[in-house]
Design a protein around this motif. Structure first.
Motif, mmCIF file in Angstrom:
data_model
loop_
_atom_site.group_PDB
_atom_site.id
_atom_site.type_symbol
_atom_site.label_atom_id
_atom_site.label_comp_id
_atom_site.label_asym_id
_atom_site.label_seq_id
_atom_site.Cartn_x
_atom_site.Cartn_y
_atom_site.Cartn_z
ATOM 1 N N PRO A 1 0.919 -1.214 0.007
ATOM 2 C CA PRO A 1 0.046 0.081 0.186
ATOM 3 C C PRO A 1 0.828 1.315 0.125
ATOM 4 N N LEU A 2 2.271 1.264 0.270
ATOM 5 C CA LEU A 2 2.952 2.426 0.398
ATOM 6 C C LEU A 2 3.255 2.879 -0.694
ATOM 7 N N GLU A 3 3.401 4.194 -1.100
ATOM 8 C CA GLU A 3 4.147 4.943 -2.367
ATOM 9 C C GLU A 3 5.494 5.059 -2.162
ATOM 10 N N GLU A 4 6.007 5.106 -1.073
ATOM 11 C CA GLU A 4 7.486 5.261 -0.809
ATOM 12 C C GLU A 4 8.057 4.062 -0.117
ATOM 13 N N MET A 5 9.262 3.426 -0.577
ATOM 14 C CA MET A 5 9.497 2.298 -0.197
ATOM 15 C C MET A 5 10.584 2.722 1.264
ATOM 16 N N PRO A 6 10.295 2.120 2.338
ATOM 17 C CA PRO A 6 11.325 2.377 3.610
ATOM 18 C C PRO A 6 12.928 2.034 3.079
ATOM 19 N N THR A 7 13.730 2.902 3.705
ATOM 20 C CA THR A 7 15.117 2.792 3.398
ATOM 21 C C THR A 7 15.788 1.795 4.575
ATOM 22 N N ASP A 8 15.112 1.454 5.368
ATOM 23 C CA ASP A 8 15.891 0.792 6.611
ATOM 24 C C ASP A 8 16.270 -0.659 5.959
ATOM 25 N N PRO A 9 17.521 -0.775 6.423
ATOM 26 C CA PRO A 9 18.286 -1.976 5.922
ATOM 27 C C PRO A 9 17.500 -3.249 6.624
ATOM 28 N N ILE A 10 17.721 -4.497 6.101
ATOM 29 C CA ILE A 10 17.212 -5.535 6.746
ATOM 30 C C ILE A 10 18.100 -5.905 8.074
ATOM 31 N N ASP A 11 17.243 -6.434 8.869
ATOM 32 C CA ASP A 11 17.981 -6.539 10.486
ATOM 33 C C ASP A 11 18.610 -8.002 10.259
ATOM 34 N N THR A 12 20.181 -8.210 10.012
ATOM 35 C CA THR A 12 20.751 -9.104 9.695
ATOM 36 C C THR A 12 20.628 -10.213 11.010
ATOM 37 N N ALA A 13 20.322 -9.825 12.064
ATOM 38 C CA ALA A 13 20.136 -10.873 13.033
ATOM 39 C C ALA A 13 19.105 -11.859 12.769
ATOM 40 N N THR A 14 18.259 -11.356 11.738
ATOM 41 C CA THR A 14 17.164 -12.360 11.417
ATOM 42 C C THR A 14 17.446 -13.407 10.587
ATOM 43 N N LEU A 15 18.811 -13.250 9.940
ATOM 44 C CA LEU A 15 19.313 -14.387 9.135
ATOM 45 C C LEU A 15 19.813 -15.691 9.861
ATOM 46 N N SER A 16 20.460 -15.541 10.921
ATOM 47 C CA SER A 16 21.098 -16.704 11.557
ATOM 48 C C SER A 16 21.504 -16.299 13.048
ATOM 49 N N ARG A 17 21.510 -17.222 13.693
ATOM 50 C CA ARG A 17 22.178 -17.265 15.210
ATOM 51 C C ARG A 17 23.446 -17.108 15.240
ATOM 52 N N ASP A 18 24.232 -17.361 14.112
ATOM 53 C CA ASP A 18 25.772 -17.124 13.846
ATOM 54 C C ASP A 18 26.144 -15.783 13.593
ATOM 55 N N PRO A 19 26.562 -14.966 14.405
ATOM 56 C CA PRO A 19 26.597 -13.441 14.210
ATOM 57 C C PRO A 19 27.729 -13.064 12.791
ATOM 58 N N ALA A 20 28.561 -14.155 12.660
ATOM 59 C CA ALA A 20 29.360 -13.982 11.717
ATOM 60 C C ALA A 20 28.504 -13.828 10.245
ATOM 61 N N VAL A 21 27.379 -14.664 10.210
ATOM 62 C CA VAL A 21 26.683 -14.530 9.003
ATOM 63 C C VAL A 21 26.197 -13.087 8.745
ATOM 64 N N GLY A 22 25.633 -12.420 9.616
ATOM 65 C CA GLY A 22 25.073 -11.232 9.512
ATOM 66 C C GLY A 22 26.238 -10.285 9.217
ATOM 67 N N LEU A 23 27.318 -10.348 9.771
ATOM 68 C CA LEU A 23 28.558 -9.350 9.490
ATOM 69 C C LEU A 23 28.904 -9.450 7.948
ATOM 70 N N ALA A 24 29.080 -10.848 7.518
ATOM 71 C CA ALA A 24 29.405 -10.944 6.019
ATOM 72 C C ALA A 24 28.558 -10.598 5.267
ATOM 73 N N TYR A 25 27.451 -10.782 5.417
ATOM 74 C CA TYR A 25 26.039 -10.251 4.723
ATOM 75 C C TYR A 25 26.347 -8.668 4.451
ATOM 76 N N SER A 26 26.298 -7.757 5.746
ATOM 77 C CA SER A 26 26.557 -6.530 5.508
ATOM 78 C C SER A 26 27.683 -5.774 5.071
ATOM 79 N N ALA A 27 28.827 -6.775 4.897
ATOM 80 C CA ALA A 27 30.024 -6.424 4.273
ATOM 81 C C ALA A 27 30.051 -6.676 2.886
#
Length: 269
Positions: free
Chosen positions: A145-171
């Motif tokens: 329903p939104l005209e403008e798409m939010p610019t908030d990045p994905i919360d990488t904590a939702t990807l995995s319990r392994d924090p290295a996964v989120g760090l690699a994704y962000s980089a």
């Protein structure tokens, strides 16, 4: 780890780059279908496990993703993505005539893979779906329903319990870290409805795996789509505590073992 080769072809909306992890004497072909915003280069460890299991592994970076051409993450019609995957499958069949083809789709790639199976399932030996965007997706319902798409990045904590996964994704410079395209959201909505309406995959053996703690693609939402396409050949595994990327989770070895065991059960071996 096996080093992939790349090749490029004229996709439906521009040049598409595909990767191939070759096995010396493969007994089957495994086609990987990646998710939204990412690329197949993140699946090297999955490909390595499959190669050791006897597969030659291949798959494209979807249009607008990874190494492929196109405006980033813009998809006008997911039928075009399915067509590009089909080009990769047909090329693999040409290189390995007579070998069974299995398809493994993750997240948005699960939606693409399910639609592929609806159109070309007679040519697949089995389908594996990991945290698939099927049935309904709360992200699409919130953004549509939104005209403008939010610019908030994905919360990488939702990807995995392994924090290295989120760090690699962000980089990762090949991962899209910006907002959704409104046209892509509309295309996702149309693709979800199309798969739901098309119906069962019939007797095709299907493995459905999902993290029970996945808040990015909720299991209860995917369940709607799984029930819409399921046939008598459905096997499912839900992993307690696991988040969205079960192939990158702390129990990734268990998940990959479940996938290869399912392949053995279907193909024999």
């Amino acid at each position: 780890m096996v080093t992939p080769t790349t090749w490029e072809f004229a996709g439906t909306r521009g040049a598409v780059t595909a990767r191939v992890w070759a096995a010396p004497e493969p007994r089957y072909v495994a086609v990987l279908v990646h998710g939204y915003g990412e690329h197949l280069g993140r699946y090297g460890h999955v490909a390595d496990a499959l190669v050791r299991h006897g597969a030659t592994v291949c798959g494209p970076d979807h249009m607008g993703h990874g190494l492929s051409a196109g405006e980033r993450v813009l998809v006008e019609d997911y039928e075009d993505v399915v067509a590009d995957v089909h080009t990769v499958v047909e090329a693999a069949r040409g290189d390995h005539p007579g070998l069974p083809v299995v398809m493994i789709g993750h997240s948005m790639g699960g939606l693409v893979a399910a639609r592929y199976a609806q159109l070309h399932g007679a040519g697949l030996a089995l389908l594996a779906l990991s945290g698939p965007v099927l049935g309904r997706w709360h992200v699409v319902e919130e953004l549509l329903p939104l005209e403008e798409m939010p610019t908030d990045p994905i919360d990488t904590a939702t990807l995995s319990r392994d924090p290295a996964v989120g760090l690699a994704y962000s980089a990762d410079p090949l991962v899209w870290h910006g907002p959704f395209r409104k046209r892509t959201v509309r295309a996702l909505d149309a693709a979800l409805r199309r798969v739901n309406e098309h119906g069962s995959l019939g007797a095709l053996p299907v493995l459905y795996v999902h993290g029970e703690a996945d808040r990015l693609v909720r299991p209860e939402d995917s369940r709607v789509g799984v029930e819409a396409v399921r046939g008598p050949g459905l096997t499912e595994r839900l992993y307690p505590g696991a988040r969205h990327e079960v192939f990158n989770e702390t129990n990734r070895d268990e998940v990959l073992a479940d996938v290869t065991a399912f392949i053995d059960r279907v193909l024999g071996g």
